[in-house]
Design a protein around this motif. Structure first.
Motif, mmCIF file in Angstrom:
data_model
loop_
_atom_site.group_PDB
_atom_site.id
_atom_site.type_symbol
_atom_site.label_atom_id
_atom_site.label_comp_id
_atom_site.label_asym_id
_atom_site.label_seq_id
_atom_site.Cartn_x
_atom_site.Cartn_y
_atom_site.Cartn_z
ATOM 1 N N PHE A 76 0.359 -1.307 0.194
ATOM 2 C CA PHE A 76 0.388 0.663 -0.006
ATOM 3 C C PHE A 76 1.156 0.960 -0.064
ATOM 4 C CE2 PHE A 76 -2.373 -3.314 3.116
ATOM 5 C CZ PHE A 76 -3.766 -2.756 2.273
ATOM 6 N N GLU A 77 0.592 2.942 -0.902
ATOM 7 C CA GLU A 77 1.353 3.332 -1.151
ATOM 8 C C GLU A 77 0.658 4.187 -0.384
ATOM 9 O OE1 GLU A 77 4.426 1.889 -4.641
ATOM 10 O OE2 GLU A 77 3.853 3.625 -4.351
ATOM 11 N N GLY A 78 1.214 5.448 -0.027
ATOM 12 C CA GLY A 78 0.212 6.628 0.800
ATOM 13 C C GLY A 78 0.560 7.803 -0.860
ATOM 14 N N LEU A 79 -0.093 8.787 -0.268
ATOM 15 C CA LEU A 79 -0.224 9.858 -0.872
ATOM 16 C C LEU A 79 1.504 10.888 -0.577
ATOM 17 C CD1 LEU A 79 -3.775 10.987 -2.511
ATOM 18 C CD2 LEU A 79 -1.537 9.051 -3.781
ATOM 19 N N ASP A 80 0.627 10.807 1.071
ATOM 20 C CA ASP A 80 2.014 11.598 1.510
ATOM 21 C C ASP A 80 3.567 11.602 1.525
ATOM 22 O OD1 ASP A 80 1.219 8.950 2.690
ATOM 23 O OD2 ASP A 80 2.106 10.081 4.555
ATOM 24 N N THR A 81 4.057 12.239 0.914
ATOM 25 C CA THR A 81 6.256 11.738 0.755
ATOM 26 C C THR A 81 7.037 12.218 0.786
ATOM 27 O OG1 THR A 81 5.834 13.347 -1.180
ATOM 28 C CG2 THR A 81 4.850 11.332 -1.680
ATOM 29 N N ASP A 82 8.161 12.324 1.369
ATOM 30 C CA ASP A 82 9.236 12.803 1.681
ATOM 31 C C ASP A 82 9.899 13.710 0.996
ATOM 32 O OD1 ASP A 82 10.640 11.202 0.099
ATOM 33 O OD2 ASP A 82 11.475 10.136 1.838
ATOM 34 N N PRO A 83 10.653 14.695 1.264
ATOM 35 C CA PRO A 83 11.690 15.486 0.053
ATOM 36 C C PRO A 83 12.111 14.785 -1.145
ATOM 37 C CG PRO A 83 12.526 15.492 2.283
ATOM 38 C CD PRO A 83 11.289 14.687 2.709
ATOM 39 N N THR A 84 12.007 13.828 -0.884
ATOM 40 C CA THR A 84 12.993 12.869 -2.605
ATOM 41 C C THR A 84 11.001 12.185 -3.167
ATOM 42 O OG1 THR A 84 12.873 10.411 -1.553
ATOM 43 C CG2 THR A 84 14.802 12.097 -1.422
ATOM 44 N N HIS A 85 10.107 12.618 -2.471
ATOM 45 C CA HIS A 85 8.939 12.197 -3.221
ATOM 46 C C HIS A 85 8.918 10.793 -3.194
ATOM 47 C CE1 HIS A 85 8.933 15.999 -4.892
ATOM 48 N NE2 HIS A 85 10.013 15.568 -5.669
ATOM 49 N N THR A 86 9.402 10.240 -2.144
ATOM 50 C CA THR A 86 9.454 8.731 -1.275
ATOM 51 C C THR A 86 7.666 8.449 -0.683
ATOM 52 O OG1 THR A 86 11.577 8.540 -1.606
ATOM 53 C CG2 THR A 86 10.665 6.911 -1.073
ATOM 54 N N PRO A 87 6.815 8.160 -0.876
ATOM 55 C CA PRO A 87 5.727 7.773 -0.166
ATOM 56 C C PRO A 87 5.870 7.213 0.831
ATOM 57 C CG PRO A 87 5.087 6.496 -1.816
ATOM 58 C CD PRO A 87 6.861 6.759 -2.370
ATOM 59 N N TYR A 88 5.279 7.606 1.784
ATOM 60 C CA TYR A 88 4.915 6.623 3.019
ATOM 61 C C TYR A 88 4.282 5.058 2.569
ATOM 62 C CZ TYR A 88 3.375 4.152 7.114
ATOM 63 O OH TYR A 88 3.917 2.983 8.116
ATOM 64 N N ALA A 89 5.119 3.950 2.641
ATOM 65 C CA ALA A 89 4.261 2.270 2.417
ATOM 66 C C ALA A 89 4.424 1.653 3.171
ATOM 67 C CB ALA A 89 4.553 2.035 1.180
ATOM 68 N N ALA A 90 3.997 0.286 2.999
ATOM 69 C CA ALA A 90 3.781 -0.773 3.668
ATOM 70 C C ALA A 90 3.555 -2.058 3.345
ATOM 71 C CB ALA A 90 3.204 -0.475 5.367
ATOM 72 N N SER A 91 3.732 -3.228 3.687
ATOM 73 C CA SER A 91 2.820 -4.130 2.776
ATOM 74 C C SER A 91 2.612 -5.291 3.964
ATOM 75 C CB SER A 91 3.613 -5.398 1.674
ATOM 76 O OG SER A 91 5.151 -5.488 2.661
ATOM 77 N N ILE A 92 1.203 -5.791 3.453
ATOM 78 C CA ILE A 92 1.172 -7.117 4.643
ATOM 79 C C ILE A 92 0.937 -8.468 3.652
ATOM 80 C CG2 ILE A 92 -0.503 -5.649 5.291
ATOM 81 C CD1 ILE A 92 -2.928 -6.722 3.556
ATOM 82 N N PRO A 93 0.669 -9.459 3.733
ATOM 83 C CA PRO A 93 0.086 -10.632 3.328
ATOM 84 C C PRO A 93 0.027 -10.952 2.135
ATOM 85 C CG PRO A 93 1.394 -11.257 5.901
ATOM 86 C CD PRO A 93 0.680 -9.805 5.452
ATOM 87 N N LEU A 94 -0.092 -11.799 0.974
ATOM 88 C CA LEU A 94 -0.961 -11.501 -0.239
ATOM 89 C C LEU A 94 -2.575 -12.444 0.649
ATOM 90 C CD1 LEU A 94 -2.402 -11.304 -2.764
ATOM 91 C CD2 LEU A 94 -0.922 -13.127 -3.936
ATOM 92 N N SER A 95 -2.184 -13.479 1.011
ATOM 93 C CA SER A 95 -2.803 -14.719 1.979
ATOM 94 C C SER A 95 -3.208 -13.597 3.039
ATOM 95 C CB SER A 95 -2.184 -15.761 2.836
ATOM 96 O OG SER A 95 -1.506 -15.009 3.894
ATOM 97 N N LYS A 96 -3.208 -13.092 3.245
ATOM 98 C CA LYS A 96 -4.242 -11.639 4.682
ATOM 99 C C LYS A 96 -5.329 -11.157 3.568
ATOM 100 C CE LYS A 96 -5.610 -9.522 8.016
ATOM 101 N NZ LYS A 96 -6.449 -9.850 9.565
ATOM 102 N N ALA A 97 -4.445 -10.346 2.179
ATOM 103 C CA ALA A 97 -5.238 -9.786 1.140
ATOM 104 C C ALA A 97 -6.600 -10.448 1.249
ATOM 105 C CB ALA A 97 -4.664 -9.017 0.273
ATOM 106 N N MET A 98 -5.967 -11.891 0.415
ATOM 107 C CA MET A 98 -7.032 -12.629 -0.327
ATOM 108 C C MET A 98 -8.049 -12.787 0.405
ATOM 109 S SD MET A 98 -6.553 -11.917 -3.694
ATOM 110 C CE MET A 98 -7.250 -12.897 -4.459
ATOM 111 N N ASP A 99 -7.671 -13.569 2.047
ATOM 112 C CA ASP A 99 -8.866 -14.336 2.365
ATOM 113 C C ASP A 99 -10.270 -13.163 2.754
ATOM 114 O OD1 ASP A 99 -10.156 -16.163 5.047
ATOM 115 O OD2 ASP A 99 -8.274 -15.325 6.123
ATOM 116 N N PRO A 100 -11.073 -13.856 2.349
ATOM 117 C CA PRO A 100 -12.579 -13.404 2.918
ATOM 118 C C PRO A 100 -12.925 -12.891 4.055
ATOM 119 C CG PRO A 100 -12.888 -14.553 0.924
ATOM 120 C CD PRO A 100 -11.163 -15.623 2.102
ATOM 121 N N ARG A 101 -12.218 -14.009 4.948
ATOM 122 C CA ARG A 101 -12.614 -13.339 6.724
ATOM 123 C C ARG A 101 -11.149 -12.918 7.142
ATOM 124 N NH1 ARG A 101 -11.177 -16.933 9.888
ATOM 125 N NH2 ARG A 101 -14.288 -17.586 10.910
#
Ligand code: MTE
Length: 458
Positions: free
Chosen positions: A229-254
């Motif tokens: 997930f990348e945010g629209l908030d960026t540092d002075p080098t235009h790098t966004p705040y970002a983080a990730s989660i396992p795909l298995s969590k994202a795809m689990d309807p539960r």
């Protein structure tokens, strides 16, 4: 002094400028908590970074910097600083109840006593954790980009299009990984915000289910891929705040991961991610990315600073000289915790009919239900079981995403000085560790030891 960049070879070391000063920080870089961030400024001015990362603007930091000074720039080479305030010019107004740990970026929590007033935390009272300035988003121009590297599919969705998709609501607690760091800091200093117990809140989030969007794009779950997930908030080098989660969590309807545009029935406000944020129930706050601009499905984890070199925990004996961030996994599910929210530490209380009332919250990450909260006022020799104010039903087994608020009545004698302890237990029978001493870590994260509050009965 001419172009500093060319002096930043491994042979000559790492130089930066601040104001007119030139500094050789080679020996310091490995000890800096965000050494990869420092390297972004290598060979140039650190001033724009410190305008964003304002925790550097202290006497101690400036004194330390001076120890690395090796010269001065020519006047013509100094970068003007008059435009540096701009990123903060459009910060939103905040409710005065929020106690700010830092103004820029804005980081604030409500008094703990407010948390136990309602199961759903009012939006204005919900803690705010920003790493960068709040971005300004023009909703007409806003688009969410989704790139699936696994099958080379991409898609852009306007806000209108997102709102036309089936709407889902999930009630979930979000907790900062550094919640209660202030208590951990009493053991040994930690570089980080001294959060009390209120970097947490519970809300009803509504939006689009991530699994629906990804399935539509032909994504299938696997055990090794990741969703960034990348945010629209960026540092002075235009790098966004970002983080990730396992795909298995994202795809689990539960797993109930949603892209939320509403919080407690209201459009998200700017501090909490307007117009869209990821809600990843049960998972540390830092993966619940706000101001969502882009989603990437990838074989690799996000390489962002916040995924790789922060929000990880280590042994109490690991220090900044020995830490190797690659050796610890990024925090995902949060551990069990509880906190006493009222009375507050140091309160002098009136007993009613020989009792005082104690209230707090308990929560366990990963969807575990809170089954019990035990309180002790005699150092653990005897325990009183608190009443859970509501039995959190969640959306099914292993899907208990919200906190449980609790209340206990404790018999006391006039003039008695007591230390109240709280300890929660979840349905895996995991309980909180007894002391912060044994879980201290250099980033001050996942601080979930017993909550302790000293009070005197009038
Ligand atoms: N998302 C973006 N884009 N930028 C941020 O700084 N902070 C993260 C997360 N999402 C952050 C972000 C952290 S560390 C936390 S704890 C939560 O947002 C806080 O969410 P809140 O401010 O809505 O309470």
């Amino acid at each position: 002094m001419d172009d500093v960049t060319k002096h930043n070879s491994p042979q000559t070391g790492i130089w930066i400028t601040y104001g007119i000063g030139v500094y050789d920080i080679t020996s310091f870089v490995p000890k800096h908590p965000g050494s990869d961030k420092v390297m972004l400024a290598a060979g140039s001015a650190i001033d724009p970074f410190w305008h964003i990362y304002q925790q550097h603007n202290t006497k101690e930091v400036l004194k330390l910097l001076e120890t690395f000074r090796i010269g001065n720039l020519k006047e013509d080479d100094v970068i003007g600083t008059k435009d540096l305030d701009n990123p903060w010019a459009t910060e939103p107004k905040r409710h005065p109840i929020l106690k700010a740990a830092t103004q820029r970026p804005f980081n604030a929590e409500p008094p703990a006593s407010v948390l136990v007033d309602s199961f759903l935390t009012p939006n204005e009272f919900f803690y705010v954790r920003n790493h960068l300035p709040v971005p300004e988003v023009n909703i007409e121009e806003y688009e969410l980009e989704i790139d699936v590297e696994l099958n080379d599919k991409s898609k852009r969705l306007s806000f209108e299009e997102l709102k036309k998709l089936p709407k889902h609501t999930v009630t979930a607690t979000i907790m900062c990984g550094g919640n209660r760091r202030g208590e951990m800091m009493e053991i040994k200093p930690i570089k980080g915000l001294p959060w009390g117990p209120s970097a947490v809140g519970n809300a009803e989030w509504s939006g689009v289910r991530l699994v629906d969007l990804l399935k539509e794009m032909g994504v299938e779950s696997d055990e090794t891929s990741h969703v960034h997930f990348e945010g629209l908030d960026t540092d002075p080098t235009h790098t966004p705040y970002a983080a990730s989660i396992p795909l298995s969590k994202a795809m689990d309807p539960r797993g109930d991961v949603i892209l939320a545009y509403e919080m407690n029935g209201q459009p998200l406000n700017r501090d909490h991610g307007y117009p869209l944020r990821a809600i990843v129930p049960g998972v540390v706050g830092s993966r619940n990315v706000k101001w969502l601009g882009r989603i990437v499905v990838s074989k690799d984890e996000s390489d962002s600073h916040w995924q790789q070199n922060d929000y990880k925990s280590f042994s109490p004996s690991t220090d900044w000289d020995t830490v190797d961030f690659k050796r610890a996994p990024a925090i995902q599910n949060m551990p069990i915790t509880s906190a006493i929210c009222t009375p507050a530490n140091g309160d002098r209380l009136e007993a009613k009919d020989g009792y005082i009332t104690v209230k707090g919250y308990a929560w366990s990450g990963g969807g575990q239900a809170i089954i019990r909260v035990d309180l002790s006022v005699d150092g653990g020799n005897s325990w009183i079981v608190a009443d859970l104010d509501q039995v959190e039903q969640g959306t099914g087994r292993g899907r208990h995403w919200s906190w449980s608020l609790w209340t206990a009545k404790i018999p006391v004698k006039r003039g008695q000085k007591i230390e109240i302890w709280s300890k929660a237990v979840d349905d895996n029978y995991n309980a909180q560790p007894e002391t912060f001493k044994n879980i201290w870590n250099l980033r001050g994260v996942v601080g979930n030891a017993y909550s302790r509050v000293k009070v005197e009965v009038k």
